[in-house]
Enzyme design. Sequence first.
Site, mmCIF file in Angstrom:
data_model
loop_
_atom_site.group_PDB
_atom_site.id
_atom_site.type_symbol
_atom_site.label_atom_id
_atom_site.label_comp_id
_atom_site.label_asym_id
_atom_site.label_seq_id
_atom_site.Cartn_x
_atom_site.Cartn_y
_atom_site.Cartn_z
ATOM 1 N N HIS A 5 0.794 -1.233 0.000
ATOM 2 C CA HIS A 5 0.000 0.000 0.000
ATOM 3 C C HIS A 5 0.824 1.279 0.000
ATOM 4 O O HIS A 5 0.276 2.372 0.013
ATOM 5 C CB HIS A 5 -0.960 -0.009 1.195
ATOM 6 C CG HIS A 5 -1.863 -1.198 1.184
ATOM 7 N ND1 HIS A 5 -1.534 -2.387 1.802
ATOM 8 C CD2 HIS A 5 -3.059 -1.410 0.576
ATOM 9 C CE1 HIS A 5 -2.502 -3.261 1.601
ATOM 10 N NE2 HIS A 5 -3.437 -2.710 0.865
ATOM 11 N N GLU A 182 -8.521 5.096 15.958
ATOM 12 C CA GLU A 182 -7.271 4.460 15.504
ATOM 13 C C GLU A 182 -6.300 4.016 16.603
ATOM 14 O O GLU A 182 -5.490 3.115 16.391
ATOM 15 C CB GLU A 182 -6.493 5.409 14.555
ATOM 16 C CG GLU A 182 -7.163 5.672 13.218
ATOM 17 C CD GLU A 182 -8.267 6.719 13.274
ATOM 18 O OE1 GLU A 182 -8.291 7.513 14.247
ATOM 19 O OE2 GLU A 182 -9.114 6.756 12.373
ATOM 20 N N SER A 204 -12.424 17.670 18.807
ATOM 21 C CA SER A 204 -13.096 18.398 17.716
ATOM 22 C C SER A 204 -14.594 18.509 17.964
ATOM 23 O O SER A 204 -15.269 19.323 17.343
ATOM 24 C CB SER A 204 -12.860 17.699 16.378
ATOM 25 O OG SER A 204 -13.395 16.390 16.412
ATOM 26 N N ASP A 205 -15.119 17.655 18.850
ATOM 27 C CA ASP A 205 -16.522 17.783 19.227
ATOM 28 C C ASP A 205 -16.741 17.182 20.610
ATOM 29 O O ASP A 205 -15.989 16.300 21.025
ATOM 30 C CB ASP A 205 -17.461 17.139 18.190
ATOM 31 C CG ASP A 205 -16.950 15.813 17.675
ATOM 32 O OD1 ASP A 205 -15.935 15.806 16.968
ATOM 33 O OD2 ASP A 205 -17.553 14.788 18.003
HETATM 34 N N1 HPA Z 1 -16.475 9.344 17.140
HETATM 35 C C1 HPA Z 1 -15.376 8.744 16.716
HETATM 36 N N2 HPA Z 1 -14.296 9.393 16.331
HETATM 37 C C2 HPA Z 1 -14.319 10.729 16.398
HETATM 38 C C3 HPA Z 1 -15.428 11.418 16.834
HETATM 39 C C4 HPA Z 1 -16.564 10.676 17.240
HETATM 40 O O1 HPA Z 1 -17.589 11.237 17.647
HETATM 41 N N3 HPA Z 1 -15.128 12.735 16.767
HETATM 42 C C5 HPA Z 1 -13.877 12.844 16.288
HETATM 43 N N4 HPA Z 1 -13.372 11.630 16.075
#
Ligand code: HPA
Length: 233
Positions: A5, A182, A204-205
């Site tokens: 790969h 990961e 990020s959230d």
């Molecule tokens: N789930 C899985 N991986 C992620 C998420 C999530 O809500 N947000 C950023 N990576």
Amino acid sequence: MSSIHLEAKVGDIAETVLLPGDPYRAKYVAENMLEKASCYNQVRGMLGYTGYYQGKRVSIQGTGMGMGSAAIYINELISIFKAKQLIRVGTCGSIQEELNIGQVILAMSASGDSSENARNFSGMHYAATADFDLLYKAYTAAQHLHIPTQQGSIFSTNTFYDDDPKRWEVLQNHGTLAVEMETQILYTLAQKLGARALSIITVSDNLCTGAAATPLDREQSYSDMMKIAFELI
Ligand code: HPA
């Protein structure tokens, strides 16, 4: 010789490899933060580059999303290209209310739902753990750079879209900081194949509050994470 790969030749990839999920992140970092960067892989669009950061040779390789994809690149990087340090730089969803967007997390350990681990460990629950030396160096570097970090456990899942609204409750109650896709397989394969690994991830959230990063948040927090990662080369 190359691998299935990665079309690089042995020697084209540095001993330290940074691993974003997004191959275009690899391209952005190579073009904007590295010197003399050259692209060694375009197979399947999973871009990989080698260049220099303050004179130190480093590679950056996209892994794609999820443990199945990441495992392919991690296996080949260590087994064929002799990578010694693998540092994931990515994003996560926090499952603790007080962990805000942009918070950098140094993942001490990653539990998860990797089917590869479930099969390999035959019912035993393997604790996938960061390399202590890298973790310690990252923590110290962050302190010197005045970047606040949280250290703790995370959860790696292969299922992004899930129907169960209470899915994370038991993990929340056991102090898990965040979920991503990961790290469990990165730590497992690094231990198995004899390399060092660390995940440096940015929230990020927030899955408790529903808050999500703006493009500006993403840029700022990504650069904090990269500053720490570059100190580990
Ligand atoms: N789930 C899985 N991986 C992620 C998420 C999530 O809500 N947000 C950023 N990576």
